[in-house]
Design a protein around this motif. Sequence first.
Motif, PDB file in Angstrom:
ATOM      1  N   VAL A 169      44.429  38.016  40.805  1.00 10.91           N
ATOM      2  CA  VAL A 169      43.783  38.764  41.309  1.00 10.91           C
ATOM      3  C   VAL A 169      44.329  39.028  42.877  1.00 10.91           C
ATOM      4  N   SER A 170      45.069  38.197  43.920  1.00  9.09           N
ATOM      5  CA  SER A 170      45.345  38.663  44.795  1.00  9.09           C
ATOM      6  C   SER A 170      45.486  39.925  45.082  1.00  9.09           C
ATOM      7  N   VAL A 171      45.943  40.475  43.717  1.00  8.98           N
ATOM      8  CA  VAL A 171      47.173  41.938  43.440  1.00  8.98           C
ATOM      9  C   VAL A 171      45.534  42.802  43.054  1.00  8.98           C
ATOM     10  N   THR A 172      44.548  42.459  42.271  1.00 10.87           N
ATOM     11  CA  THR A 172      43.819  43.213  41.150  1.00 10.87           C
ATOM     12  C   THR A 172      42.558  43.487  42.580  1.00 10.87           C
ATOM     13  N   LYS A 173      42.017  42.340  43.028  1.00  9.60           N
ATOM     14  CA  LYS A 173      40.905  41.938  44.259  1.00  9.60           C
ATOM     15  C   LYS A 173      40.909  41.995  45.776  1.00  9.60           C
ATOM     16  N   GLY A 174      42.597  42.023  46.359  1.00  7.99           N
ATOM     17  CA  GLY A 174      42.854  41.126  47.319  1.00  7.99           C
ATOM     18  C   GLY A 174      42.683  39.777  47.740  1.00  7.99           C
ATOM     19  N   ASP A 175      43.454  39.205  48.713  1.00  6.48           N
ATOM     20  CA  ASP A 175      43.084  38.619  49.289  1.00  6.48           C
ATOM     21  C   ASP A 175      41.882  37.160  50.004  1.00  6.48           C
ATOM     22  N   LEU A 177      40.243  35.543  48.394  1.00  7.76           N
ATOM     23  CA  LEU A 177      39.197  34.716  47.245  1.00  7.76           C
ATOM     24  C   LEU A 177      38.868  33.548  47.811  1.00  7.76           C
ATOM     25  N   GLY A 178      39.852  32.994  47.863  1.00  7.09           N
ATOM     26  CA  GLY A 178      40.562  31.394  47.689  1.00  7.09           C
ATOM     27  C   GLY A 178      41.387  30.688  46.863  1.00  7.09           C
ATOM     28  N   TYR A 179      41.708  32.318  45.651  1.00  6.78           N
ATOM     29  CA  TYR A 179      43.113  31.795  45.294  1.00  6.78           C
ATOM     30  C   TYR A 179      43.546  32.831  45.191  1.00  6.78           C
ATOM     31  N   ASP A 180      44.558  32.886  44.353  1.00  3.31           N
ATOM     32  CA  ASP A 180      45.649  33.874  43.566  1.00  3.31           C
ATOM     33  C   ASP A 180      45.342  34.716  42.241  1.00  3.31           C
ATOM     34  N   VAL A 181      44.539  33.732  41.020  1.00  3.78           N
ATOM     35  CA  VAL A 181      44.720  33.814  39.685  1.00  3.78           C
ATOM     36  C   VAL A 181      43.524  33.260  39.054  1.00  3.78           C
ATOM     37  N   ARG A 182      43.318  34.031  37.806  1.00  3.56           N
ATOM     38  CA  ARG A 182      41.996  34.162  37.231  1.00  3.56           C
ATOM     39  C   ARG A 182      42.398  34.015  36.621  1.00  3.56           C
ATOM     40  N   ILE A 193      42.679  29.471  40.266  1.00  5.80           N
ATOM     41  CA  ILE A 193      44.208  28.704  40.521  1.00  5.80           C
ATOM     42  C   ILE A 193      44.383  29.670  42.520  1.00  5.80           C
ATOM     43  N   GLU A 194      45.280  28.534  42.685  1.00  4.12           N
ATOM     44  CA  GLU A 194      46.134  28.840  44.527  1.00  4.12           C
ATOM     45  C   GLU A 194      47.483  28.740  44.281  1.00  4.12           C
ATOM     46  N   VAL A 195      48.202  29.109  44.633  1.00  2.88           N
ATOM     47  CA  VAL A 195      49.918  29.691  44.355  1.00  2.88           C
ATOM     48  C   VAL A 195      50.338  29.381  45.418  1.00  2.88           C
ATOM     49  N   GLU A 221      35.485  22.010  40.062  1.00  2.47           N
ATOM     50  CA  GLU A 221      35.290  21.526  38.518  1.00  2.47           C
ATOM     51  C   GLU A 221      36.378  22.798  37.876  1.00  2.47           C
ATOM     52  N   GLN A 222      36.932  23.619  38.739  1.00  6.12           N
ATOM     53  CA  GLN A 222      37.467  24.964  38.368  1.00  6.12           C
ATOM     54  C   GLN A 222      38.583  25.399  39.862  1.00  6.12           C
ATOM     55  N   PHE A 223      38.741  24.213  40.404  1.00  3.17           N
ATOM     56  CA  PHE A 223      40.012  24.860  40.364  1.00  3.17           C
ATOM     57  C   PHE A 223      41.136  23.988  41.142  1.00  3.17           C
TER      58      PHE A 223
END
Length: 260
Positions: A169-175, A177-182, A193-195, A221-223
Motif C-alpha cells: 500500500v505504500s506504493v499503491t496508495k502512498g505513505d 496510512l500508518g502501515y506499508d503492507v496490507r 503491517i508497518e515495515v 487487533e490488526q496492526f
Amino acid sequence: MLTLELSGQSYSKTEHRRRLQALLAGRSDGSIEFKHCNISAALMDLGFPRIQGYQPRFNYQALLAEILAAQVQVTSRLDQAAQAAVERPAIAPVVEDFSQVKTQAPACQAKVAEPEMPYAFRAMKRDYFEREAANRSLGLAGEEFIVQFEHWRLVQFGQQRLADRVEHVSVTKGDGLGYDVRSFEADGRERFIEVKTTSFGKDTPFFVSRGELLLSRQAKEQFHLYRLFEFRRAPRLFDLAGQLDQHCLLDPISYKASFS
C-alpha cells in the motif's frame, strides 16, 4: 573493529584481545569482553551501530562515554565508513523458503524510575540510525521482501487467494496510512503491517511516527510491526503485534513547534 565491519573487512577478535591483554596487566578475557559490550552500548547511544558479537551492556561509566565521544569526533575513517554503510542502495533478495526468517523479538528492559537528571549534551556528527531510516532504497527493499514473505505465509495456510491479494500500500496508495503492507490472517481478517528495515543487528533502535503509534493503538487487533534486521547479509525479522508501547520503550526525541 567497527570501521572494518562497516567496510566489509574481516578481523580477529581473539588477536585483538591478546594485544590488549599485553597492555592491561591482570585483565581476564571475560573482563575485556565485557568492556567491549559496554563500548557497543556507548556507540549505540552515540548513534552508531554496535560491534558485531558484543551484546550491548548499557550500565557503563560516564568516563567511557566521554572518551568514546571524543574519539569518534576525530576518527574520520569511522565516520566515512558509517555514512557509506547507511546510505548504500539495497534490493530485496529473492527467497523461496522463508521458514527460517522469523525469530523472537528482543525482551523489553523496563527502565527503573530515577530522579530526573540534567540532559547529557554530546556533540555528534550524525545519527546513523536516523540516516539509515531515511534510506528510501533500503526501506523499499524491506517492504518488497515483506510482500514476498506474506505471500509465502498465506500459501503455507492454503490461502492462495488471499496471498494473491497482499498489497504494497505504500506504493499503491502512498505513505501516511500508518502501515506499508496490507495482508490477511488465515481466516480472511486484514493485517496492517508497518515495515522497519536495518542492515544492522536485532537490537538496533528504530523510529516510529505518531501515525504508526496511533494506528497500533486504534487497530491493535490488526496492526503488526515487522522489524527486519541484518537485511544485507541474511534477512531475519521479528513481529511486534498490537500496541507498540506494549513492546518498546518509546523516547520522544523531536517536537513540532508552531505558534497556533
